[in-house]
Design a protein around this motif. Structure first.
Motif, PDB file in Angstrom:
ATOM      1  N   LEU A  45      38.847  26.348  36.640  1.00 45.23           N
ATOM      2  CA  LEU A  45      39.057  26.278  35.044  1.00 45.23           C
ATOM      3  C   LEU A  45      39.667  25.470  34.737  1.00 45.23           C
ATOM      4  O   LEU A  45      39.237  25.591  33.000  1.00 45.23           O
ATOM      5  CB  LEU A  45      39.446  27.676  35.903  1.00 45.23           C
ATOM      6  CG  LEU A  45      38.090  28.719  36.572  1.00 45.23           C
ATOM      7  CD1 LEU A  45      39.127  30.570  37.072  1.00 45.23           C
ATOM      8  CD2 LEU A  45      36.994  28.814  35.500  1.00 45.23           C
ATOM      9  N   VAL A  46      40.687  25.717  34.937  1.00 42.84           N
ATOM     10  CA  VAL A  46      41.903  24.880  34.105  1.00 42.84           C
ATOM     11  C   VAL A  46      41.102  23.434  33.278  1.00 42.84           C
ATOM     12  O   VAL A  46      40.823  22.810  32.573  1.00 42.84           O
ATOM     13  CB  VAL A  46      43.160  24.275  34.473  1.00 42.84           C
ATOM     14  CG1 VAL A  46      44.451  23.197  33.953  1.00 42.84           C
ATOM     15  CG2 VAL A  46      43.527  25.449  34.837  1.00 42.84           C
ATOM     16  N   ARG A  47      39.941  22.819  34.776  1.00 42.64           N
ATOM     17  CA  ARG A  47      39.484  21.204  34.537  1.00 42.64           C
ATOM     18  C   ARG A  47      38.204  21.633  33.989  1.00 42.64           C
ATOM     19  O   ARG A  47      37.963  20.363  32.602  1.00 42.64           O
ATOM     20  CB  ARG A  47      39.439  20.780  36.264  1.00 42.64           C
ATOM     21  CG  ARG A  47      38.972  19.296  35.919  1.00 42.64           C
ATOM     22  CD  ARG A  47      39.349  18.670  36.578  1.00 42.64           C
ATOM     23  NE  ARG A  47      37.788  19.416  38.751  1.00 42.64           N
ATOM     24  CZ  ARG A  47      38.813  20.409  39.315  1.00 42.64           C
ATOM     25  NH1 ARG A  47      39.637  20.067  39.446  1.00 42.64           N
ATOM     26  NH2 ARG A  47      38.096  20.485  40.098  1.00 42.64           N
ATOM     27  N   ASP A  48      37.063  22.017  33.466  1.00 42.99           N
ATOM     28  CA  ASP A  48      36.384  22.366  33.734  1.00 42.99           C
ATOM     29  C   ASP A  48      36.098  23.651  32.553  1.00 42.99           C
ATOM     30  O   ASP A  48      34.581  23.842  31.831  1.00 42.99           O
ATOM     31  CB  ASP A  48      35.074  22.224  34.831  1.00 42.99           C
ATOM     32  CG  ASP A  48      35.005  21.012  35.634  1.00 42.99           C
ATOM     33  OD1 ASP A  48      35.579  20.239  35.713  1.00 42.99           O
ATOM     34  OD2 ASP A  48      34.592  21.641  37.094  1.00 42.99           O
ATOM     35  N   ALA A  96      40.592  30.623  32.591  1.00 40.11           N
ATOM     36  CA  ALA A  96      42.177  30.820  33.542  1.00 40.11           C
ATOM     37  C   ALA A  96      43.748  31.115  31.920  1.00 40.11           C
ATOM     38  O   ALA A  96      42.799  30.921  31.173  1.00 40.11           O
ATOM     39  CB  ALA A  96      42.704  29.180  33.733  1.00 40.11           C
ATOM     40  N   THR A  97      44.546  32.445  32.839  1.00 35.74           N
ATOM     41  CA  THR A  97      45.568  32.221  31.100  1.00 35.74           C
ATOM     42  C   THR A  97      45.966  31.468  31.176  1.00 35.74           C
ATOM     43  O   THR A  97      46.623  30.097  31.846  1.00 35.74           O
ATOM     44  CB  THR A  97      46.206  33.441  31.937  1.00 35.74           C
ATOM     45  OG1 THR A  97      46.608  33.385  32.724  1.00 35.74           O
ATOM     46  CG2 THR A  97      45.088  34.626  32.209  1.00 35.74           C
ATOM     47  N   GLU A  98      47.111  31.297  30.072  1.00 34.99           N
ATOM     48  CA  GLU A  98      48.194  30.548  29.813  1.00 34.99           C
ATOM     49  C   GLU A  98      49.020  29.915  31.276  1.00 34.99           C
ATOM     50  O   GLU A  98      49.723  29.427  31.473  1.00 34.99           O
ATOM     51  CB  GLU A  98      49.327  31.006  28.697  1.00 34.99           C
ATOM     52  CG  GLU A  98      48.517  30.999  27.307  1.00 34.99           C
ATOM     53  CD  GLU A  98      49.389  30.807  25.675  1.00 34.99           C
ATOM     54  OE1 GLU A  98      50.562  30.850  26.288  1.00 34.99           O
ATOM     55  OE2 GLU A  98      49.101  31.213  24.757  1.00 34.99           O
ATOM     56  N   ALA A  99      49.550  31.299  31.787  1.00 40.73           N
ATOM     57  CA  ALA A  99      50.266  31.157  33.254  1.00 40.73           C
ATOM     58  C   ALA A  99      49.057  30.845  34.088  1.00 40.73           C
ATOM     59  O   ALA A  99      50.198  29.859  34.881  1.00 40.73           O
ATOM     60  CB  ALA A  99      50.184  32.912  33.939  1.00 40.73           C
ATOM     61  N   GLY A 100      48.001  30.620  34.070  1.00 41.18           N
ATOM     62  CA  GLY A 100      47.473  29.789  34.791  1.00 41.18           C
ATOM     63  C   GLY A 100      47.512  28.287  34.503  1.00 41.18           C
ATOM     64  O   GLY A 100      47.098  27.278  36.307  1.00 41.18           O
ATOM     65  N   HIS A 101      47.810  27.771  33.450  1.00 45.70           N
ATOM     66  CA  HIS A 101      47.611  26.838  33.244  1.00 45.70           C
ATOM     67  C   HIS A 101      48.642  26.422  33.808  1.00 45.70           C
ATOM     68  O   HIS A 101      49.268  24.901  34.416  1.00 45.70           O
ATOM     69  CB  HIS A 101      47.077  26.686  31.947  1.00 45.70           C
ATOM     70  CG  HIS A 101      45.783  26.247  31.331  1.00 45.70           C
ATOM     71  ND1 HIS A 101      44.660  25.520  31.280  1.00 45.70           N
ATOM     72  CD2 HIS A 101      44.947  27.340  30.553  1.00 45.70           C
ATOM     73  CE1 HIS A 101      43.811  25.717  31.078  1.00 45.70           C
ATOM     74  NE2 HIS A 101      43.069  26.830  30.647  1.00 45.70           N
ATOM     75  N   ALA A 102      50.213  26.776  33.265  1.00 48.54           N
ATOM     76  CA  ALA A 102      51.124  26.829  33.503  1.00 48.54           C
ATOM     77  C   ALA A 102      51.328  26.690  35.215  1.00 48.54           C
ATOM     78  O   ALA A 102      52.240  25.498  35.165  1.00 48.54           O
ATOM     79  CB  ALA A 102      52.206  27.517  32.864  1.00 48.54           C
TER      80      ALA A 102
END
Length: 143
Positions: A45-48, A96-102
């Motif tokens: 999710l972060v990548r794509d 992804a949420t901001e927390a997910g990206h982090a």
């Protein structure tokens, strides 16, 4: 080739086994509550970018029900969110949420640090061999 690697099939088996060992080594050093399958989905999710649960299931090679459980666990951790597809109200989009990206960035940083420490312990010639091996392995996946 060494005594364990006599054919291309043997070499392929050894590469896959080493991939598994590296992956397990990195997973053993994790400091979060995210499982390997959850981490793979979050990374995708972060990548794509955002995706449907069905598309994630296809990409990860699992049943949609299993992916639904994985997405729910990530949502419970606050790492992903689901929104209704603006073009098709029957579909849900996972992102992804901001927390997910982090969390993904922290995980990547942690894995990189662990491998860097182990690479630093190698003889310089062995590090150079590892670097050269990456170039060679790159040609296998670019075909």
């Amino acid at each position: 080739m060494n005594s364990r690697v006599e054919t291309e099939t043997d070499l392929a088996d050894e590469i896959l086994a080493m991939h598994g060992r590296i992956r397990r080594t990195l997973l053993a050093g994790k400091a979060d509550d995210v499982t390997a399958s959850q981490s793979a989905v979050l990374g995708r999710l972060v990548r794509d970018g955002a995706s449907t649960t069905a598309a994630l299931a296809r990409a990860e090679g699992v049943r949609p029900q299993s992916m639904g459980a994985t997405v729910q666990a990530l949502e419970d951790l606050g790492l992903v969110e689901r929104t209704q597809d603006p073009t098709d109200g029957r579909r849900t989009i996972v992102s992804a949420t901001e927390a997910g990206h982090a969390a993904r960035k922290d995980s990547q940083r942690s894995r990189t640090r662990l491998l860097a420490e182990r690479l630093a312990a190698l003889d310089p010639d062995d590090r150079a061999t590892v670097a050269r091996s990456l170039t060679i392995l790159g040609t296998l996946v670019e075909r």
